[in-house]
Design an enzyme around this catalytic site. Sequence first.
Site, PDB file in Angstrom:
ATOM      1  N   SER A 113       0.795  -1.223   0.000  1.00 35.28           N
ATOM      2  CA  SER A 113       0.000   0.000   0.000  1.00 35.28           C
ATOM      3  C   SER A 113       0.831   1.278   0.000  1.00 35.28           C
ATOM      4  O   SER A 113       1.582   1.519  -0.919  1.00 35.28           O
ATOM      5  CB  SER A 113      -0.961  -0.042   1.181  1.00 35.28           C
ATOM      6  OG  SER A 113      -1.891   0.992   1.080  1.00 35.28           O
ATOM      7  N   HIS A 114       0.715   2.064   1.073  1.00 36.45           N
ATOM      8  CA  HIS A 114       1.367   3.375   1.114  1.00 36.45           C
ATOM      9  C   HIS A 114       2.826   3.287   1.558  1.00 36.45           C
ATOM     10  O   HIS A 114       3.518   4.292   1.610  1.00 36.45           O
ATOM     11  CB  HIS A 114       0.609   4.270   2.093  1.00 36.45           C
ATOM     12  CG  HIS A 114       0.498   3.642   3.458  1.00 36.45           C
ATOM     13  ND1 HIS A 114      -0.280   2.542   3.700  1.00 36.45           N
ATOM     14  CD2 HIS A 114       1.114   3.934   4.609  1.00 36.45           C
ATOM     15  CE1 HIS A 114      -0.145   2.201   4.970  1.00 36.45           C
ATOM     16  NE2 HIS A 114       0.695   3.035   5.545  1.00 36.45           N
ATOM     17  N   ASP A 278      -2.823   6.219  -3.340  1.00 34.68           N
ATOM     18  CA  ASP A 278      -1.638   5.579  -2.762  1.00 34.68           C
ATOM     19  C   ASP A 278      -1.093   4.460  -3.641  1.00 34.68           C
ATOM     20  O   ASP A 278      -1.529   4.270  -4.770  1.00 34.68           O
ATOM     21  CB  ASP A 278      -1.950   5.063  -1.349  1.00 34.68           C
ATOM     22  CG  ASP A 278      -2.895   3.873  -1.375  1.00 34.68           C
ATOM     23  OD1 ASP A 278      -3.702   3.777  -2.311  1.00 34.68           O
ATOM     24  OD2 ASP A 278      -2.816   3.033  -0.452  1.00 34.68           O
ATOM     25  N   ASP A 280      -1.435   1.232  -3.890  1.00 34.13           N
ATOM     26  CA  ASP A 280      -2.335   0.238  -4.490  1.00 34.13           C
ATOM     27  C   ASP A 280      -3.689   0.807  -4.895  1.00 34.13           C
ATOM     28  O   ASP A 280      -4.598   0.051  -5.242  1.00 34.13           O
ATOM     29  CB  ASP A 280      -2.512  -0.954  -3.543  1.00 34.13           C
ATOM     30  CG  ASP A 280      -3.121  -0.566  -2.205  1.00 34.13           C
ATOM     31  OD1 ASP A 280      -2.885   0.566  -1.751  1.00 34.13           O
ATOM     32  OD2 ASP A 280      -3.833  -1.399  -1.619  1.00 34.13           O
ATOM     33  N   ASP A 282      -6.143   2.366  -3.239  1.00 30.86           N
ATOM     34  CA  ASP A 282      -7.366   2.335  -2.435  1.00 30.86           C
ATOM     35  C   ASP A 282      -7.556   3.582  -1.571  1.00 30.86           C
ATOM     36  O   ASP A 282      -8.633   3.801  -1.039  1.00 30.86           O
ATOM     37  CB  ASP A 282      -7.478   1.046  -1.604  1.00 30.86           C
ATOM     38  CG  ASP A 282      -6.292   0.808  -0.694  1.00 30.86           C
ATOM     39  OD1 ASP A 282      -5.337   1.625  -0.718  1.00 30.86           O
ATOM     40  OD2 ASP A 282      -6.300  -0.199   0.032  1.00 30.86           O
ATOM     41  N   ARG A 283      -6.508   4.399  -1.425  1.00 34.07           N
ATOM     42  CA  ARG A 283      -6.663   5.614  -0.618  1.00 34.07           C
ATOM     43  C   ARG A 283      -6.912   6.830  -1.498  1.00 34.07           C
ATOM     44  O   ARG A 283      -6.589   6.821  -2.682  1.00 34.07           O
ATOM     45  CB  ARG A 283      -5.395   5.876   0.197  1.00 34.07           C
ATOM     46  CG  ARG A 283      -5.120   4.803   1.206  1.00 34.07           C
ATOM     47  CD  ARG A 283      -3.982   5.219   2.120  1.00 34.07           C
ATOM     48  NE  ARG A 283      -3.766   4.174   3.115  1.00 34.07           N
ATOM     49  CZ  ARG A 283      -3.196   4.358   4.282  1.00 34.07           C
ATOM     50  NH1 ARG A 283      -2.734   5.562   4.605  1.00 34.07           N
ATOM     51  NH2 ARG A 283      -3.047   3.367   5.131  1.00 34.07           N
ATOM     52  N   LYS A 377     -11.676  -0.123   0.038  1.00 37.40           N
ATOM     53  CA  LYS A 377     -11.752   1.311  -0.142  1.00 37.40           C
ATOM     54  C   LYS A 377     -11.263   1.615  -1.551  1.00 37.40           C
ATOM     55  O   LYS A 377     -10.557   0.814  -2.151  1.00 37.40           O
ATOM     56  CB  LYS A 377     -10.959   2.046   0.926  1.00 37.40           C
ATOM     57  CG  LYS A 377      -9.500   1.652   1.088  1.00 37.40           C
ATOM     58  CD  LYS A 377      -8.934   2.332   2.331  1.00 37.40           C
ATOM     59  CE  LYS A 377      -7.445   2.074   2.512  1.00 37.40           C
ATOM     60  NZ  LYS A 377      -7.167   0.800   3.210  1.00 37.40           N
TER      61      LYS A 377
HETATM   62  C1  VG1 Z   1      -3.477   1.712   8.321  1.00 37.28           C
HETATM   63  C2  VG1 Z   1      -4.673   2.615   8.524  1.00 37.28           C
HETATM   64  C3  VG1 Z   1      -5.954   1.823   8.368  1.00 37.28           C
HETATM   65  C4  VG1 Z   1      -5.965   1.161   6.982  1.00 37.28           C
HETATM   66  C5  VG1 Z   1      -4.714   0.318   6.813  1.00 37.28           C
HETATM   67  C6  VG1 Z   1      -4.608  -0.268   5.431  1.00 37.28           C
HETATM   68  O1  VG1 Z   1      -3.484   0.697   9.295  1.00 37.28           O
HETATM   69  O2  VG1 Z   1      -4.621   3.229   9.790  1.00 37.28           O
HETATM   70  O3  VG1 Z   1      -7.047   2.682   8.543  1.00 37.28           O
HETATM   71  O4  VG1 Z   1      -7.095   0.348   6.835  1.00 37.28           O
HETATM   72  O5  VG1 Z   1      -3.551   1.112   7.043  1.00 37.28           O
HETATM   73  O6  VG1 Z   1      -4.611   0.737   4.466  1.00 37.28           O
HETATM   74  P1  VG1 Z   1      -2.577   0.767  10.629  1.00 37.28           P
HETATM   75  O7  VG1 Z   1      -2.819  -0.532  11.338  1.00 37.28           O
HETATM   76  O8  VG1 Z   1      -1.173   0.966  10.170  1.00 37.28           O
HETATM   77  O9  VG1 Z   1      -3.069   1.952  11.384  1.00 37.28           O
HETATM   78  V1  VG1 Z   1      -3.736   0.499   3.053  1.00 37.28           V
HETATM   79  O10 VG1 Z   1      -4.167   1.696   1.980  1.00 37.28           O
HETATM   80  O11 VG1 Z   1      -2.168   0.633   3.758  1.00 37.28           O
HETATM   81  O12 VG1 Z   1      -4.047  -1.027   2.559  1.00 37.28           O
HETATM   82 CO    CO Z   2      -3.597   1.254   0.132  1.00 39.31          CO
END
Ligand code: VG1
Ligand code: CO
Length: 544
Positions: A113-114, A278, A280, A282-283, A377
Amino acid sequence: MKIETITTHPYSDQNPGTSGLRKKVKVFQQPGYLENFVQSIFDSLEGFAGKTLVLGGDGRYFNRAAIQIIIKIAAANGFGELIIGQGGLLSTPAASNIIRKYQAFGGLILSASHNPGGPDEDFGIKYNVGNGGPAPEKDTLAFYQRSQSINNYKTIIIDDIDLDNIGEQHIGDLKINIIDPVSDYAELMQSIFDFPLLRQSISAGYITLLFDAMHAITGPYAKRILVDMLGAPAESVINAQPLEDFGGHHPDPNLAHAHELAEIMFSDHAPTFGAASDGDGDRNMITGSQIFVTPSDSLAIMAANAHLIPAYAQGLSGVARSMPTSQAVDRVAASYGIPCYETPTGWKFFGNLLDAGKITLCGEESFGTGSDHVREKDGLWAVLFWLNLIAKRRQPVADIVHGHWQKFGRDIYCRHDYEAVETPIANALVEHLREQLPKLPGQEFGEYTVKFADEFCYEDSVDGSISRNQGIRVGFTNGSRIVFRLSGTGTVGATLRIYIERFEPDASRQDQDAQVALAELIELAEQFCEVKKRTGRDAPNVIT
Ligand code: VG1
Ligand code: CO
């Protein structure tokens, strides 16, 4: 097809977090590491013989190699068909859509992801179930448990598969279908939003826009939809080329990391609308000329205006937000007389509510919003939602936001992240917070009186499952809150997230800087958790 059984030994650290298993690339490259985890997933699932598996990722370093490994393991385990995005690419929401549309058994999404990408950065993998959403906790726990005793995996010996040409290939009884990663998704977006209105607003110059794909997966999606289909100028999409290392940056859409976009949006030549997504896809980060919309506000504004969007014209069955997300959407739900659910952090907790039709829209403070159109998302969906809203209301972003605050009040909000804290320090800090919980209620701190202090425990209203220890909450009698939790997506040490909010009903006091308006609560948060004192740091790494 000759199936080989390869002897392996378990790795102790394959416990998925908030969103799949995320580790450094070097960890995933250890012999059998990825193989073990994929075989552990397949060993935990039943009834997939001859069925379809969707496969794709965000294109980060190791994506292609991982896909080749997974193809062979999936073949040896008896899947009937693999649907793979061309070049091994699929955004997370697109993968969710493809699982649903082609009624696949499930899917494997490769992404961290990010988090940054590259040989020394992060990689990740997660399994999504047949509804297109992330596997629920009972499944991820089963994967982990299996990974602790696994001693072999199955694979086949074949040359690497051509991932770059669209079309079908066959290995024995297995069909491999390489598809265009964008088409199905673009079609879905067209069925939700008013594309003719958007085209018109863009060509008339009423909407000017800038989308930052951050050298991640959404580049090709944004180009097809925003430029080819909606007629925005080509230069409206920046950093559009997906790169294995995201150009050396964090593909994290916030004001700190999407700084190129942020600078333009706060300059005197800002377009009417700016957004980023981001790694992937989804953000989403939403901005207008001279204004940043917090994700919590964005969710509330979407809920309040959903009836203006073709797909949601009938209204919403209900809404949901993750626990640390601000209570702005709760106010909209209350005023519209629809239910509002509070779930733990992570998209997997929305799945049952969406499947049961209890909610239509949901979101998280971490730049995530989505609806029942998929089970993830969805970054570009949120962008199109906002564009449709601006076009329909004929109002700039700033007016939409200020109008919303005037009507519902403003939940002033911020999040402070302390990254890569030494794990023992983080654990001691959480323990210290826990010890204070029983004695906090009733205590007064300046104008704030503690109403409740607890550890969030969620009971799923659809299947009755219970998830404990989902974050520490301190709520005050005036509705303000401080929430503390440790991240479940980081790969180095521990990340402490502190979420702070305060309600401001008075329109003349709503236009304040959040850090200033929340200063007292920020101080209180430090008093409770002592993160600065315990780590010797003087500020968070990221403020959003
Ligand atoms: C973070 C965010 C959470 C989100 C998750 C995956 O998790 O706070 O809200 O669902 O990332 O997003 P954490 O446990 O690090 O707080 V993504 O776009 O990284 O798949
Ligand atoms: Co993501």
